[in-house]
Design a protein around this motif. Structure first.
Motif: not given
Ligand code: PEP
Ligand code: MG
Length: 890
Positions: A384-395
Motif C-alpha cells: 500500500s502506497k501512502r501519498v498523503a496524510w490529512g486530517l481524520a475528519a469523518s471515519p
C-alpha cells in the motif's frame, strides 16, 4: 402573535420557534456568557413570509422596537454615520443545516458610515474591507449576483498589486474595490447598492427567509429527512470583529473530539479574520491550543466557558467565537455533530461522569451509527502506497475513482462507479457530489471545514486538509508531494479514521465491533479507546429495556449460528427455496414439475425428502432451544427451470442435428406453460402448495422428521411452519389440513410428541384486511413487508428502485424508499389493522415481521408501537434491531 424575541427572552427549548442558533444564543445570554446583544425573528414569521410572499403585518413595527432597544443598549444607531452600529443577519433553522442557508455580515455600512467606522476603529483598511465584504455578500446572497464576478474582481485587484494575499490590499485598494463591486451590483441588478441601513437589514432578512427554499437547502433536508415546512428563524446580532488586527481573530471549537470522543481541546483559530474564513477553509487555521500563546486571557476564559457549556447541556457542544481586540465573544453554540464512534464513547463517558443516566445514553446513540461501526476498516499491507496524510475528519474506509467535481461524481456514481470526490475545499454547491461519492478528500481546511462537518453529518468518509496534495480541478488531477500525478479515474483509498490517503485499493479488516459481536475479541481488551466497551454497555441496556424480541432471517446453520452470536432469539424466516437448488435437487424439481402421474411425482418428492430433512437437522441443531420459523416454498417454479432462451436454442440445435432430446422438449413445453407475464403475482406461495400435490406435505414431513430425530437425540428443536402469500383463509385451511395430517403421521410413526405451530405470512393487502378471518386458521402471523409494500403500492420490488425512484425522491414524493423504511400511513396502517383484527380473533396470536423493514431503525420503532412480538432481519442487522428496539421502549 409575537414574531421577534430578544436574546434575553428565549431559551434552548424554543428551537421550533427560534431555530437552533437563536434558542442557544438566548440560552448562552441567560447563562451570563458574553454574547453580542441581538434578537431573533421566529420561524413563524418565515412561514408567513413564504406562504404569503410578504412579512406579517406587525413584523416591521416589532423589528423597529427591538432595533431601538438594541441601539439604546449599544449606544449607537444602525448605520449611524459617525459611529455605526453594524449587525449580522444569520439564518438558523430548528435543525442545523451547515452552510445551506444565507448569512449577511456588516449590515449598516454605507458610503457615509464606512468613514465613521474607520475613524472609530482607527483602522481605515479594516473599515473598507468590511464594506467590501458587505457589498460582496449582500450582492451575492440578497441580490442574486453571480459570486464569481466579485471573486474575479478581487483576483484582478490582487494581480494588479502583484500578490495573491488579501492582506496585501491596503485601504485605498479596498476603497477602489468597493466602487468596482458597487458597479457590478448596478450593472447586474439594475439598481444601486442600498445605502439605507434599515433597507439593507430588511432585504437581508427576506433573503434569509427565501434561502429556506433554496436548492441546496432542499436537497440537504431531503438527505437528512428534515421536514420542509419548518421554516428558518433569522438572528439579528450586533457585529463584533475578528479582523481588527493581530489581537483579534475568530475560531470554532468542540468541547471534546468529535471524531473520537476523547476529552481535550479541539478547534481551529484564525487571527485577524472574520467568521466564514474559518469554516470555509480559505486560509489554513491554527490549532486552538496555540491560542493560549497568543492570548492567554481569552483562551482561559474560553476554556472555562466550554466547560460550563458542556456541564449545562450535558453533551458535546460545538461553538463559534470571536475575539475583538482581546475581548472574547460567543457567537454560537449547539450540540455538536459527531462520528458514530464518538457518539457511543461520549454517551458512556457522560454516564460515568454522572451527567446522564443509561436511558439517556441509549437515547443518544442510533442504530444507524451502530451500523457504521460495523463497517470494515483498512489494513494497509506492504504494497500500500501512502501519498498523503490529512486530517481524520469523518471515519470509514473508502475506495474509489478520483473525480474533481460534483457533476462527474454524480454521473459516474449513477453508472455504478464508486468515486472519491477530491476538491481543494468544498462548499455547499458540492453537496450533490458529496452525497454521490464514497468519500471526500480535500487539500485545505480543518476538522471544522465545510467538507468535514457535512461529511460527518452524512456518515461519509472524509479526509480533509491533506496539504501535501496539489489539487488542480481544472486539469482534473492532483499531484503528490513526491511529484506523482493522479488523474481523474485513478483509484485511491482514503482512511477517514487516520487521515491517510493511499494510491490504489487497500485491503480491509473487519471492524472491532463486529469482532466483539462474533466473540472473537478477547474480553477486557481496550479496543479503540473504549469503543467496544461502550457498545457493550449500551447494547446490554437496550436488551434490558426492549420489549420486542429480535430474530434472524437465516436459511442455514451457518447464518443461524452467526445470528445467534449477534443476539438473535430465533429464526423468524427460513426461506426454503435454496433447498431446491443444486445439481441433484434441481433435477428432482424438474421431474416434479414434469410429472404427469402420482408415481413420478412421489418419486421426485421421495428423493427430495431426505435431502431437506438433512438441512433441517443441521439448522435445528444450530438453533437448539430457539424458535425456527420455516417458510414453505414461495417463489414461482420457473425459477427452478432452465432459462427459456437457452433451452429454446438447445432444442433448436438438436432439431437441426435431427437428434431431438425428449426430456428437453418436455421441459421446453413446461417452461412455456409455466411462463407468466407477472410471475410475482402468479403461481407462487400457498398457490404452489395447492396445485402441486404433496409438495408442502413433503416439506412439512422433512421438518417434522428432523425435529423428531433431534428430540430423540436429546435436543430441543422448536420449528414453526409458515405458509406464504395467503390471501384468504380458505387457502390456509386446505394447506393446514394437509400439514396437520402429516404432523400426526410423523408423531405416530416416530412416537415423538411434536408441538409445531402453524402460521402464515401476511404479505397481501387482502390478507391484512381479512386478518380477523385468517387468524382462525393461523397460530402466528409474520408480516412480509417486502411483498406487502410491493402489492400495496403496486411497485415491482425488483425494478422500481433502479428505475424511477430517484425521480420520486428528487420530487420529494417520499423522503426514503418505502422498501427501506415502512410506509406508516399506507402499508403501516394495514399492518396495524391486521394486528388488531388478528388479536381480536385469537388473543394469543404471535406477531412478527420478516420483511427487510425488520432491521430498519425507523421501522423497528413502528413495529414496537403497533405491538408486534418480534422483528426478524438479516444476521448483520441484528445488533441494530436490538439497539433500536431498546430505544423504542424508552
Ligand atoms: C416479504 O415478502 O416481506 C418476505 C419476507 O418474503 P420474501 O422477501 O421472501 O418475498
Ligand atoms: Mg414475500
Amino acid at each position: 402573535q409575537k414574531f421577534v424575541y430578544s436574546f434575553t427572552e428565549g431559551n434552548k427549548d424554543l428551537k421550533d420557534l427560534l431555530g437552533g442558533k437563536g434558542a442557544n444564543l438566548a440560552e448562552m445570554t441567560n447563562l451570563g456568557l458574553p454574547v453580542p446583544p441581538g434578537f431573533t425573528l421566529t420561524t413563524e414569521a418565515c412561514k408567513v413570509f413564504l406562504e404569503t410572499g410578504s412579512e406579517p403585518a406587525s413584523l416591521h413595527e416589532e423589528v423597529s422596537a427591538h432595533l431601538d432597544a438594541l441601539e439604546r443598549e449599544m449606544g449607537k444607531k444602525l448605520g449611524q454615520a459617525d459611529d455605526p452600529l453594524l449587525v449580522s443577519v444569520r439564518s438558523g433553522a430548528k435543525f442545523s443545516m451547515p452552510g445551506m442557508m444565507d448569512t449577511v455580515l456588516n449590515i449598516g455600512l454605507s458610503d457615509a458610515s464606512v468613514l465613521g467606522l474607520a475613524a472609530q476603529s482607527g483602522n481605515e483598511r479594516f473599515a473598507w474591507d468590511s464594506y467590501r465584504r458587505l457589498v460582496q455578500m449582500f450582492g451575492k446572497t440578497v441580490l442574486g449576483v453571480e459570486g464569481e464576478l466579485f471573486e474575479e474582481a478581487l483576483d484582478e485587484a490582487k494581480a494588479a498589486k502583484g500578490t495573491t494575499d488579501d492582506l496585501d490590499l491596503d485601504a485605498s485598494d479596498l476603497q477602489v474595490l468597493v466602487d468596482t463591486f458597487k458597479a457590478i451590483v448596478l450593472r447586474e441588478t439594475g439598481r444601486a447598492f442600498p445605502q439605507d441601513p434599515r433597507d439593507q437589514m430588511d432585504l437581508a432578512i427576506h433573503a434569509v427567509f427565501h434561502s429556506w427554499n433554496g436548492d441546496r437547502a432542499r436537497l440537504y433536508r431531503r438527505q437528512e429527512r428534515i421536514p420542509n415546512d419548518l421554516g428558518t428563524a433569522v438572528n439579528v446580532c450586533s457585529m463584533v470583529f475578528g479582523n481588527l488586527g493581530e489581537d483579534s481573530g475568530t475560531g470554532v471549537a468542540f468541547t471534546r473530539d468529535p471524531s473520537t470522543g476523547a476529552v481535550g481541546v479541539y478547534g481551529d483559530y484564525l487571527s485577524n479574520a472574520q467568521g466564514e474564513d474559518v469554516v470555509a477553509g480559505i486560509r489554513n487555521t491554527l490549532q486552538l491550543s496555540e491560542l493560549e500563546k497568543l492570548d492567554k486571557k481569552s483562551y482561559d476564559e474560553l476554556m472555562a466557558i466550554m466547560h460550563k457549556l458542556e456541564l449545562h447541556y450535558r453533551d458535546l457542544c460545538d461553538i463559534e467565537f470571536t475575539i475583538e481586540r482581546g475581548k472574547l465573544w460567543m457567537l454560537q453554540t449547539r450540540i455538536g455533530k459527531r462520528t458514530a464512534a464518538a457518539a457511543f464513547r461520549i454517551a458512556v463517558q457522560l454516564v460515568d461522569q454522572g451527567l446522564i443516566d443509561l436511558d439517556e445514553a441509549l437515547h443518544r446513540v442510533t442504530g444507524g451509527q451502530l451500523a457504521q461501526l460495523m463497517f470494515p476498516r483498512f489494513a494497509p499491507d506492504a504494497s500500500s502506497k501512502r501519498v498523503a496524510w490529512g486530517l481524520a475528519a469523518s471515519p470509514g474506509a473508502a475506495v474509489g475513482k478520483v473525480v474533481f467535481d460534483s457533476y462527474t461524481a454524480v454521473k459516474w456514481s449513477r453508472s455504478g462507479e464508486k468515486v472519491i470526490l477530491v476538491r481543494r475545499e468544498t462548499n455547499p454547491d458540492d453537496l450533490d457530489g458529496m452525497i454521490a461519492a464514497e468519500g471526500i478528500l480535500t487539500s485545505r481546511g480543518g476538522k471544522t471545514s465545510h467538507a468535514a462537518v457535512v461529511a460527518r453529518g452524512m456518515g461519509k468518509t472524509c479526509v480533509c486538509g491533506a496539504e501535501e496534495l496539489e489539487v488542480d480541478t481544472k486539469r482534473r488531477r492532483f499531484t503528490t508531494a513526491d511529484g506523482q500525478v493522479v488523474e481523474e479515474g485513478d483509484v485511491v483509498s482514503i482512511d477517514g479514521a487516520t487521515g491517510k490517503v493511499y494510491l490504489g485499493e487497500v485491503p480491509v479488516l473487519p471492524s472491532p465491533v463486529v469482532e466483539y459481536f462474533e466473540g472473537t475479541l478477547h474480553a477486557g481488551a481496550d479496543v479503540q479507546g473504549g469503543l467496544v466497551q461502550a457498545v457493550h454497555r449500551l447494547m446490554s441496556h437496550a436488551d434490558v429495556r426492549r420489549r420486542l424480541a429480535v430474530r434472524a432471517n437465516a436459511d442455514n446453520a451457518e447464518d443461524g449460528g452467526r445470528a445467534r452470536r449477534y443476539g438473535a432469539q430465533g429464526i423468524g424466516l427460513c426461506r426454503t427455496e435454496h433447498m431446491f437448488l443444486g445439481e441433484e435437487r434441481r433435477k428432482e424439481v424438474e421431474h416434479l414439475i414434469l410429472a404427469d402421474n402420482d408415481k413420478d411425482r412421489e418419486s421426485a418428492l421421495g428423493t427430495l425428502l431426505p435431502l431437506q430433512k438433512g438441512d433441517f437437522l443441521e439448522l435445528f441443531q444450530a438453533m437448539d432451544g430457539l424458535p425456527v420459523t420455516v417458510r414453505l416454498l414461495d417463489p414461482p417454479l420457473h425459477e427452478f427451470l432452465p432459462d427459456i432462451t437457452e433451452l429454446s436454442v438447445r432444442v433448436a440445435l438438436a432439431e437441426a442435428r435431427k437428434d431431438p432430446n425428449e426430456n428437453d422438449l418436455r421441459l421446453l413445453q413446461a417452461v412455456h406453460k409455466l411462463h407468466e407475464q407477472n410471475p410475482m403475482l402468479g403461481l407462487r406461495g400457498v398457490r404452489l402448495g395447492l396445485v402441486i400435490p404433496g409438495l408442502f406435505g413433503m416439506q412439512v414431513r422433512a421438518i417434522a422428521e428432523a425435529a423428531a430425530e433431534r428430540k430423540l437425540a436429546g435436543g430441543d428443536p422448536r420449528p414453526e411452519v409458515m405458509i406464504p402469500l395467503v390471501g384468504t383463509v380458505q387457502e390456509l385451511e386446505i394447506v393446514r389440513d394437509e400439514c396437520e395430517r402429516v404432523l400426526a403421521e410423523v408423531a405416530s410413526s416416530t412416537g415423538v410428541q411434536l408441538d409445531i405451530k402453524l402460521g402464515t405470512m401476511i404479505e397481501l393487502p387482502r390478507a391484512a384486511v381479512t386478518a380477523g378471518q385468517i387468524a382462525e386458521a393461523a397460530e402466528f402471523f409474520s408480516f412480509g413487508t417486502n411483498d406487502l409494500t410491493q402489492t400495496v403500492w403496486g411497485f415491482s420490488r425488483d425494478d422500481v428502485e433502479a428505475s424511477f425512484f430517484t425521480a420520486y425522491l428528487e420530487k420529494g414524493i417520499f423522503g426514503v424508499s418505502p422498501f427501506e423504511t415502512i410506509d406508516r400511513d399506507g402499508v403501516g396502517a394495514l399492518v396495524k389493522h391486521a394486528v388488531e383484527a388478528g388479536r381480536a380473533t385469537r388473543p394469543d396470536l404471535k406477531l412478527g415481521v420478516c420483511g427487510e423493514h425488520g432491521g430498519d431503525p425507523d421501522s423497528v420503532h413502528f413495529f414496537h408501537e403497533v405491538g408486534l412480538d418480534y422483528v426478524s432481519c438479516s444476521p448483520f442487522r441484528i445488533p441494530v434491531a436490538r439497539l433500536e428496539a431498546g430505544r423504542a421502549a424508552l
